[in-house]
Scaffold this motif. Structure first.
Motif, PDB file in Angstrom:
ATOM      1  N   MET A 281       0.855  -1.190   0.000  1.00 44.04           N
ATOM      2  CA  MET A 281       0.000   0.000   0.000  1.00 44.04           C
ATOM      3  C   MET A 281       0.889   1.239   0.000  1.00 44.04           C
ATOM      4  SD  MET A 281      -2.917  -1.204   2.726  1.00 44.04           S
ATOM      5  CE  MET A 281      -1.796  -1.134   4.109  1.00 44.04           C
ATOM      6  N   SER A 282       0.687   2.101  -0.966  1.00 41.87           N
ATOM      7  CA  SER A 282       1.467   3.327  -1.088  1.00 41.87           C
ATOM      8  C   SER A 282       0.520   4.520  -1.184  1.00 41.87           C
ATOM      9  CB  SER A 282       2.359   3.262  -2.329  1.00 41.87           C
ATOM     10  OG  SER A 282       3.208   2.143  -2.288  1.00 41.87           O
ATOM     11  N   SER A 283       1.085   5.691  -1.004  1.00 42.64           N
ATOM     12  CA  SER A 283       0.299   6.937  -1.064  1.00 42.64           C
ATOM     13  C   SER A 283      -0.968   6.819  -0.227  1.00 42.64           C
ATOM     14  CB  SER A 283      -0.062   7.263  -2.520  1.00 42.64           C
ATOM     15  OG  SER A 283       1.093   7.403  -3.312  1.00 42.64           O
ATOM     16  N   LEU A 284      -0.791   6.344   0.983  1.00 43.98           N
ATOM     17  CA  LEU A 284      -1.949   6.082   1.843  1.00 43.98           C
ATOM     18  C   LEU A 284      -2.676   7.362   2.210  1.00 43.98           C
ATOM     19  CD1 LEU A 284      -0.367   3.278   3.986  1.00 43.98           C
ATOM     20  CD2 LEU A 284      -2.524   3.088   2.741  1.00 43.98           C
ATOM     21  N   LYS A 285      -3.981   7.225   2.336  1.00 47.72           N
ATOM     22  CA  LYS A 285      -4.859   8.342   2.669  1.00 47.72           C
ATOM     23  C   LYS A 285      -5.606   8.033   3.966  1.00 47.72           C
ATOM     24  CE  LYS A 285      -5.792   8.977  -2.282  1.00 47.72           C
ATOM     25  NZ  LYS A 285      -6.856   9.037  -3.317  1.00 47.72           N
ATOM     26  N   PRO A 286      -6.060   9.058   4.671  1.00 51.44           N
ATOM     27  CA  PRO A 286      -6.832   8.790   5.897  1.00 51.44           C
ATOM     28  C   PRO A 286      -8.041   7.889   5.647  1.00 51.44           C
ATOM     29  CG  PRO A 286      -6.169  11.085   5.835  1.00 51.44           C
ATOM     30  CD  PRO A 286      -5.762  10.493   4.517  1.00 51.44           C
ATOM     31  N   GLU A 287      -8.636   7.978   4.482  1.00 46.24           N
ATOM     32  CA  GLU A 287      -9.796   7.139   4.183  1.00 46.24           C
ATOM     33  C   GLU A 287      -9.446   5.675   3.962  1.00 46.24           C
ATOM     34  OE1 GLU A 287      -8.915  10.021   2.689  1.00 46.24           O
ATOM     35  OE2 GLU A 287      -9.373   9.979   0.528  1.00 46.24           O
ATOM     36  N   ASP A 288      -8.163   5.353   3.954  1.00 43.03           N
ATOM     37  CA  ASP A 288      -7.735   3.949   3.896  1.00 43.03           C
ATOM     38  C   ASP A 288      -7.742   3.304   5.286  1.00 43.03           C
ATOM     39  OD1 ASP A 288      -5.295   4.933   1.465  1.00 43.03           O
ATOM     40  OD2 ASP A 288      -7.188   3.889   1.080  1.00 43.03           O
ATOM     41  N   THR A 289      -7.982   4.089   6.315  1.00 44.59           N
ATOM     42  CA  THR A 289      -8.011   3.567   7.676  1.00 44.59           C
ATOM     43  C   THR A 289      -9.122   2.534   7.828  1.00 44.59           C
ATOM     44  OG1 THR A 289      -7.092   5.588   8.642  1.00 44.59           O
ATOM     45  CG2 THR A 289      -8.392   4.172  10.094  1.00 44.59           C
ATOM     46  N   ALA A 290      -8.748   1.350   8.285  1.00 44.59           N
ATOM     47  CA  ALA A 290      -9.704   0.246   8.418  1.00 44.59           C
ATOM     48  C   ALA A 290      -8.974  -0.960   8.997  1.00 44.59           C
ATOM     49  CB  ALA A 290     -10.309  -0.122   7.057  1.00 44.59           C
ATOM     50  N   VAL A 291      -9.764  -1.974   9.328  1.00 39.63           N
ATOM     51  CA  VAL A 291      -9.191  -3.290   9.601  1.00 39.63           C
ATOM     52  C   VAL A 291      -9.122  -4.020   8.268  1.00 39.63           C
ATOM     53  CG1 VAL A 291      -9.440  -5.475  10.817  1.00 39.63           C
ATOM     54  CG2 VAL A 291     -10.130  -3.337  11.930  1.00 39.63           C
ATOM     55  N   TYR A 292      -7.948  -4.533   7.966  1.00 39.68           N
ATOM     56  CA  TYR A 292      -7.724  -5.232   6.700  1.00 39.68           C
ATOM     57  C   TYR A 292      -7.698  -6.736   6.945  1.00 39.68           C
ATOM     58  CZ  TYR A 292      -6.808  -0.929   4.195  1.00 39.68           C
ATOM     59  OH  TYR A 292      -6.947   0.299   3.601  1.00 39.68           O
ATOM     60  N   TYR A 293      -8.430  -7.450   6.111  1.00 41.66           N
ATOM     61  CA  TYR A 293      -8.543  -8.895   6.208  1.00 41.66           C
ATOM     62  C   TYR A 293      -8.071  -9.551   4.916  1.00 41.66           C
ATOM     63  CZ  TYR A 293     -11.887  -7.778   9.959  1.00 41.66           C
ATOM     64  OH  TYR A 293     -12.490  -7.292  11.090  1.00 41.66           O
ATOM     65  N   CYS A 294      -7.414 -10.690   5.043  1.00 42.01           N
ATOM     66  CA  CYS A 294      -7.200 -11.501   3.860  1.00 42.01           C
ATOM     67  C   CYS A 294      -8.170 -12.673   3.912  1.00 42.01           C
ATOM     68  CB  CYS A 294      -5.763 -11.973   3.717  1.00 42.01           C
ATOM     69  SG  CYS A 294      -5.253 -13.232   4.882  1.00 42.01           S
ATOM     70  N   ALA A 295      -8.486 -13.194   2.746  1.00 44.75           N
ATOM     71  CA  ALA A 295      -9.450 -14.274   2.644  1.00 44.75           C
ATOM     72  C   ALA A 295      -9.090 -15.174   1.483  1.00 44.75           C
ATOM     73  CB  ALA A 295     -10.857 -13.704   2.456  1.00 44.75           C
TER      74      ALA A 295
END
Length: 125
Positions: free
Chosen positions: A83-97
């Motif tokens: 993940m690059s050029s991250l933005k505040p709206e990228d804030t979350a819990v990230y899951y793989c599936a």
């Protein structure tokens, strides 16, 4: 049964980068379509990116296209999300599936069979 364990989340400033990893148990990882999803507070879980079993096909949500890269190393039973050029709206819990039945790309959250516990990504402004 497949167990998925995410790592690499954390706190980063806007514009920064993180790489998430998802380590899978089991000998059949290389057969599965893999996806990264995220869920922010008060929002539904959404797909971020997906990759076919061979890695030859990928999918990205419009919101991350050009900024995130999904990849996999079947020899290491691991899928990554750079993940690059991250933005505040990228804030979350990230899951793989993992999806054990779909050939190619799958963007439908409910069709994934196995899920990790999630890793928090927080992007400060």
């Amino acid at each position: 049964q497949v167990q998925l364990v995410e790592s690499g989340g954390g706190l980063v400033q806007a514009g920064g980068s993180l790489r998430l990893s998802c380590a899978a148990s089991g000998r059949t990882f290389s057969r599965y379509t893999m996806g990264w999803f995220r869920q922010a507070p008060g929002k539904e879980r959404e797909i971020v990116a997906a990759i076919s079993w061979s890695g030859s096909s990928t999918y990205y949500a419009d919101s991350v296209k050009g900024r995130f890269t999904i990849s996999r190393d079947n020899a290491k039973n691991t899928v990554y999300l750079q993940m690059s050029s991250l933005k505040p709206e990228d804030t979350a819990v990230y899951y793989c599936a993992a999806d054990r039945t779909t050939l190619g790309i799958n963007t439908r959250t409910r069709e994934y069979d196995y899920w990790g516990q999630g890793t928090q990504v927080t992007v400060s402004s």
